[in-house]
Write a protein that holds these residues in place. Structure first.
Motif, PDB file in Angstrom:
ATOM      1  N   VAL A   1      41.113   8.492 -22.060  1.00 34.93           N
ATOM      2  CA  VAL A   1      40.795   8.690 -20.644  1.00 34.93           C
ATOM      3  C   VAL A   1      39.416   8.101 -20.329  1.00 34.93           C
ATOM      4  N   ALA A   2      38.452   8.303 -21.215  1.00 30.68           N
ATOM      5  CA  ALA A   2      37.107   7.758 -20.990  1.00 30.68           C
ATOM      6  C   ALA A   2      37.138   6.233 -20.969  1.00 30.68           C
ATOM      7  N   ASN A   3      37.923   5.613 -21.842  1.00 34.47           N
ATOM      8  CA  ASN A   3      38.013   4.152 -21.858  1.00 34.47           C
ATOM      9  C   ASN A   3      38.674   3.622 -20.587  1.00 34.47           C
ATOM     10  N   VAL A   4      39.712   4.315 -20.110  1.00 37.36           N
ATOM     11  CA  VAL A   4      40.365   3.894 -18.864  1.00 37.36           C
ATOM     12  C   VAL A   4      39.388   3.997 -17.701  1.00 37.36           C
ATOM     13  N   LEU A   5      38.643   5.089 -17.629  1.00 35.97           N
ATOM     14  CA  LEU A   5      37.650   5.242 -16.567  1.00 35.97           C
ATOM     15  C   LEU A   5      36.548   4.182 -16.679  1.00 35.97           C
ATOM     16  N   ASP A   6      36.162   3.844 -17.909  1.00 40.77           N
ATOM     17  CA  ASP A   6      35.154   2.806 -18.115  1.00 40.77           C
ATOM     18  C   ASP A   6      35.642   1.460 -17.595  1.00 40.77           C
TER      19      ASP A   6
ATOM     20  N   ILE B   1      35.734   1.633 -13.695  1.00 44.83           N
ATOM     21  CA  ILE B   1      34.397   1.523 -13.113  1.00 44.83           C
ATOM     22  C   ILE B   1      33.867   0.102 -13.276  1.00 44.83           C
ATOM     23  N   SER B   2      34.090  -0.503 -14.431  1.00 47.09           N
ATOM     24  CA  SER B   2      33.648  -1.874 -14.661  1.00 47.09           C
ATOM     25  C   SER B   2      34.335  -2.835 -13.695  1.00 47.09           C
ATOM     26  N   CYS B   3      35.616  -2.604 -13.421  1.00 45.75           N
ATOM     27  CA  CYS B   3      36.352  -3.460 -12.489  1.00 45.75           C
ATOM     28  C   CYS B   3      35.839  -3.274 -11.065  1.00 45.75           C
ATOM     29  N   LEU B   4      35.589  -2.041 -10.663  1.00 46.00           N
ATOM     30  CA  LEU B   4      35.139  -1.778  -9.304  1.00 46.00           C
ATOM     31  C   LEU B   4      33.718  -2.271  -9.041  1.00 46.00           C
ATOM     32  N   THR B   5      32.893  -2.328 -10.088  1.00 48.03           N
ATOM     33  CA  THR B   5      31.503  -2.763  -9.916  1.00 48.03           C
ATOM     34  C   THR B   5      31.285  -4.187 -10.405  1.00 48.03           C
TER      35      THR B   5
ATOM     36  N   GLY C   1      31.650  -5.450 -13.273  1.00 46.64           N
ATOM     37  CA  GLY C   1      31.066  -5.502 -14.606  1.00 46.64           C
ATOM     38  C   GLY C   1      29.564  -5.320 -14.642  1.00 46.64           C
ATOM     39  N   ARG C   2      28.948  -4.865 -13.550  1.00 46.62           N
ATOM     40  CA  ARG C   2      27.494  -4.737 -13.524  1.00 46.62           C
ATOM     41  C   ARG C   2      27.010  -3.348 -13.899  1.00 46.62           C
ATOM     42  N   ALA C   3      27.890  -2.399 -14.049  1.00 45.15           N
ATOM     43  CA  ALA C   3      27.479  -1.029 -14.348  1.00 45.15           C
ATOM     44  C   ALA C   3      27.498  -0.790 -15.848  1.00 45.15           C
ATOM     45  N   GLY C   4      26.497  -0.113 -16.353  1.00 42.28           N
ATOM     46  CA  GLY C   4      26.492   0.322 -17.738  1.00 42.28           C
ATOM     47  C   GLY C   4      26.097  -0.722 -18.742  1.00 42.28           C
ATOM     48  N   ARG C   5      25.589  -1.850 -18.331  1.00 41.72           N
ATOM     49  CA  ARG C   5      25.171  -2.866 -19.302  1.00 41.72           C
ATOM     50  C   ARG C   5      23.804  -2.540 -19.846  1.00 41.72           C
TER      51      ARG C   5
END
Length: 91
Positions: free
Chosen positions: A37-42, A45-49, A51-55
């Motif tokens: 579930v955490a990987n799917v959410l990651d 979120i990466s798709c919606l942003t 790829g700029r979030a969490g780098r």
């Protein structure tokens, strides 16, 4: 008499080990589900942003010049569209 007590103790030990194996199996299954579930959410979120979030700092584009490790030259991008600055160190 000691053999009977030892036999009963080993039976209880085997039952306890079996219960612990079941509990550990359930824990590993729950951990795998939560990680999934955490990987799917990651990914979401990466798709919606874009790829700029969490780098992290080291995964940003444009940090190195591509000359190899240890050459002492890095390229830093500015926040605006100005010229790049190059920092060099002694070889």
């Amino acid at each position: 008499m000691g053999a009977v007590v030892s036999c009963i103790a080993s039976i209880f030990r085997a039952i306890g080990n079996a219960c612990m194996a079941i509990v550990n199996g359930i824990a590993y299954i729950l951990k795998a589900i939560i990680n999934g579930v955490a990987n799917v959410l990651d990914v979401l979120i990466s798709c919606l942003t874009c790829g700029r979030a969490g780098r992290g700092v080291g995964t940003r584009r444009g940090v190195g010049t591509g000359r190899g490790v240890g050459t002492g030259t890095t390229t830093r991008r500015r926040h605006y569209f100005g010229p790049r600055t190059t920092a060099t160190t002694a070889y």
